[in-house]
Design an enzyme around this catalytic site. Structure first.
Site, mmCIF file in Angstrom:
data_model
loop_
_atom_site.group_PDB
_atom_site.id
_atom_site.type_symbol
_atom_site.label_atom_id
_atom_site.label_comp_id
_atom_site.label_asym_id
_atom_site.label_seq_id
_atom_site.Cartn_x
_atom_site.Cartn_y
_atom_site.Cartn_z
ATOM 1 N N LYS A 15 11.584 -3.575 -12.518
ATOM 2 C CA LYS A 15 12.670 -4.306 -11.744
ATOM 3 C C LYS A 15 12.572 -5.759 -11.460
ATOM 4 O O LYS A 15 11.457 -6.304 -11.601
ATOM 5 C CB LYS A 15 12.877 -3.379 -10.332
ATOM 6 N N GLY A 107 5.223 -8.891 -10.779
ATOM 7 C CA GLY A 107 6.282 -8.801 -9.988
ATOM 8 C C GLY A 107 7.540 -8.063 -10.503
ATOM 9 O O GLY A 107 8.414 -8.320 -10.015
ATOM 10 N N GLY A 110 5.702 -2.771 -12.073
ATOM 11 C CA GLY A 110 5.432 -1.643 -13.228
ATOM 12 C C GLY A 110 4.532 -0.245 -12.750
ATOM 13 O O GLY A 110 5.186 0.974 -13.156
ATOM 14 N N ASP A 145 8.346 -0.115 -3.363
ATOM 15 C CA ASP A 145 9.507 -0.231 -4.568
ATOM 16 C C ASP A 145 9.643 1.047 -5.581
ATOM 17 O O ASP A 145 10.550 1.202 -6.158
ATOM 18 C CB ASP A 145 8.855 -1.241 -5.660
#
Ligand code: ATP
Length: 304
Positions: A15, A107, A110, A145
């Site tokens: 992302k 960042g 993963g 996330d």
């Protein structure tokens, strides 16, 4: 005739944050966020096969620091498997192979992507048919996330990032991704943000970015990209500032640190423009400059 499942796999997309507005620290220690995530076509792959026990193996692309990937005990995929097994009161039995193309601590979330892919892969391998809403609840427990990683596409994120809502994104966006072998610690970047912005108020609104996405026009999007963690990341890794300037001088519409960094992403007009910018960056010594497109889908199972 279909026999017993021998392997189940899913791709886990990296992302980027097209908008990352960071607000004040909450009582629970997390920052209030207003973010827009986009999944891009840089994928880890998680494959699971039946086993009598629990095992996790890892492979990695040369530009990924495989030594930085935690072993089986601390790997987030083990927690994902344990939570799913616990929900259904089954034994967590599988052999997992995690093939990493997403840089670690880059960042790009993963680890979160691997966790989301693990949930869907094991749900299929163990034939659990967990409702989506329950997988999302497990995702929230796994990390801020992970809910987005389960959905993929382009989403607005609020709260600590875990409250996700799809956003209209009709475009096909082309990115050049420049990873670094040495990661940056997300908590360290947030701590530095707190030092630099001790009086953070409400996180910056993503309304302009959401409107730009809907136009499908990369120049409109380029003008609205925003990351409040970019300044602290520059401070901790001064070379990133020069890299962003370099990518823009090579013709990228806009360069941006991805999330807490150190990966930098460069928005381009289209695929051939992305190829040209990546080639230019490689020529100036950034050996790994990948191209990727977004939005990419969330993890979907593939069996054989
Ligand atoms: P965060 O998701 O914390 O914002 P990030 O996106 O920068 O971080 P990740 O690659 O998700 O980076 O890794 C964060 C940390 O998670 C790593 O430093 C590592 O110790 C741990 N980790 C656990 N499992 C994994 C995994 N499967 N892949 C990568 N990192 C993992």
């Amino acid at each position: 005739m279909s026999g017993p499942v021998s392997a189940v796999r899913a791709r886990a997309a990296a992302k980027i944050n097209l908008h990352l507005g960071v607000g004040a620290t909450r009582d629970d220690g997390y920052h209030e966020l207003c973010t827009v995530y986009q999944a891009i076509s840089l994928f880890d792959q998680v494959a699971a096969t039946p086993s009598d026990g629990w095992r996790v193996d890892t492979r990695a692309e040369p530009y990924v620091d495989r030594a930085a990937v935690p072993g089986v005990g601390d790997n987030i995929v083990t927690r994902a498997g344990a939570l799913l097994a616990e929900l259904h009161d089954v034994e967590p039995r599988a052999e997992l192979l995690v093939e990493k193309a997403i840089p670690v601590a880059g960042g790009l979330a993963g680890g979160s992507a691997d966790a989301a892919a693990t949930l869907v892969v094991l749900d299929e391998l163990w034939d659990l048919q967990t409702p989506r809403a329950e997988l999302l609840e497990l995702a929230v427990q796994l990390g801020s996330d992970v809910p987005f990683a389960l959905l993929g596409g382009t989403c607005h994120g609020s709260g600590r990032g875990e409250v996700v809502e799809p956003v209209h994104d009709p475009g096909e966006w082309w990115w050049v991704v420049v990873p670094h072998r040495d990661g940056l610690s997300t908590p360290e970047v947030y701590r530095h943000f707190d030092d630099m912005v001790p009086d953070a108020a409400a996180p910056a609104s993503s309304d302009g970015l959401v409107r730009a996405l809907a136009t499908g026009d990369p120049r409109e999007l380029a003008a609205c990209l925003h990351n409040d963690l970019q300044r602290p990341a520059f401070d901790l890794r001064p070379a990133l500032r020069a890299l962003i300037a370099l990518g823009e001088s090579e013709g990228a519409l806009r360069g941006l640190v991805s999330g807490s960094g150190p990966t930098c992403v460069f928005l381009c007009e289209d695929e051939s423009h992305a190829d040209t910018v990546a080639e230019g960056l490689r020529y100036t010594g950034h050996v790994t400059a990948l191209t990727a497109t977004g939005p990419a889908p969330g993890p979907a199972v593939d069996t054989d």
